[in-house]
Design a protein around this motif. Sequence first.
Motif, mmCIF file in Angstrom:
data_model
loop_
_atom_site.group_PDB
_atom_site.id
_atom_site.type_symbol
_atom_site.label_atom_id
_atom_site.label_comp_id
_atom_site.label_asym_id
_atom_site.label_seq_id
_atom_site.Cartn_x
_atom_site.Cartn_y
_atom_site.Cartn_z
ATOM 1 N N THR A 36 40.769 -0.751 -48.324
ATOM 2 C CA THR A 36 39.301 -0.784 -48.426
ATOM 3 C C THR A 36 38.698 -1.828 -47.495
ATOM 4 O O THR A 36 37.587 -1.641 -47.002
ATOM 5 N N GLY A 37 39.426 -2.898 -47.223
ATOM 6 C CA GLY A 37 38.949 -3.877 -46.253
ATOM 7 C C GLY A 37 38.843 -3.277 -44.863
ATOM 8 O O GLY A 37 37.874 -3.518 -44.131
ATOM 9 N N ALA A 38 39.826 -2.476 -44.492
ATOM 10 C CA ALA A 38 39.788 -1.801 -43.190
ATOM 11 C C ALA A 38 38.665 -0.765 -43.144
ATOM 12 O O ALA A 38 37.985 -0.616 -42.128
ATOM 13 N N LEU A 39 38.451 -0.059 -44.248
ATOM 14 C CA LEU A 39 37.337 0.894 -44.311
ATOM 15 C C LEU A 39 36.006 0.167 -44.171
ATOM 16 O O LEU A 39 35.110 0.630 -43.456
ATOM 17 N N LEU A 40 35.885 -0.965 -44.855
ATOM 18 C CA LEU A 40 34.663 -1.768 -44.774
ATOM 19 C C LEU A 40 34.417 -2.227 -43.340
ATOM 20 O O LEU A 40 33.292 -2.120 -42.842
ATOM 21 N N ASN A 41 35.442 -2.722 -42.679
ATOM 22 C CA ASN A 41 35.293 -3.149 -41.283
ATOM 23 C C ASN A 41 34.826 -1.994 -40.407
ATOM 24 O O ASN A 41 33.959 -2.162 -39.552
ATOM 25 N N GLY A 42 35.394 -0.813 -40.618
ATOM 26 C CA GLY A 42 35.001 0.363 -39.842
ATOM 27 C C GLY A 42 33.559 0.759 -40.098
ATOM 28 O O GLY A 42 32.810 1.077 -39.163
#
Length: 162
Positions: A36-42
Amino acid sequence: MSSTLKNLSDFSHLQVKSAAGLKFAIVVSQWNAEVTGALLNGAYKGLLDHGAQEENIALIEVPGSFELVAGSDIALRNKELDAVITLGCVIQGETRHFDFICDAVANGIAQVGIQHNKPVIFGVLTTDNLEQALDRAGGKHGNKGEEAAITAIQMAHIHKSY
């Protein structure tokens, strides 16, 4: 169509309008934080890359994907928001819990959007394993968070047009 080795986050065929002046909330699950952190960054990068201002992006962190529904409802108490992006990840386990959570989250997010008459974007990965999730959170299949941001921009413009 098979997704093997295909980046699914290709926007080259789209003319994405500017996000300048639009207001967004990103509601993200803290569970499966690597994903979810990577999704948030994207998502965040996608909004900024298309002209959104940092001060027009609110972030709400909720414990898990099930809570994305309540988080979206809370966010939409701000009547000035143009769209909400929900980001989460539910990975298949050995029990039927996966099915119940995925169904409840998908239906709940749809209902919140209808209730508030605002775009609420479903950026929740529902995968068989962690590898599939990471492939879709900035890995070989692109970043579904960025896709959710593009969808939010497009839907915000459609909503303002009608």
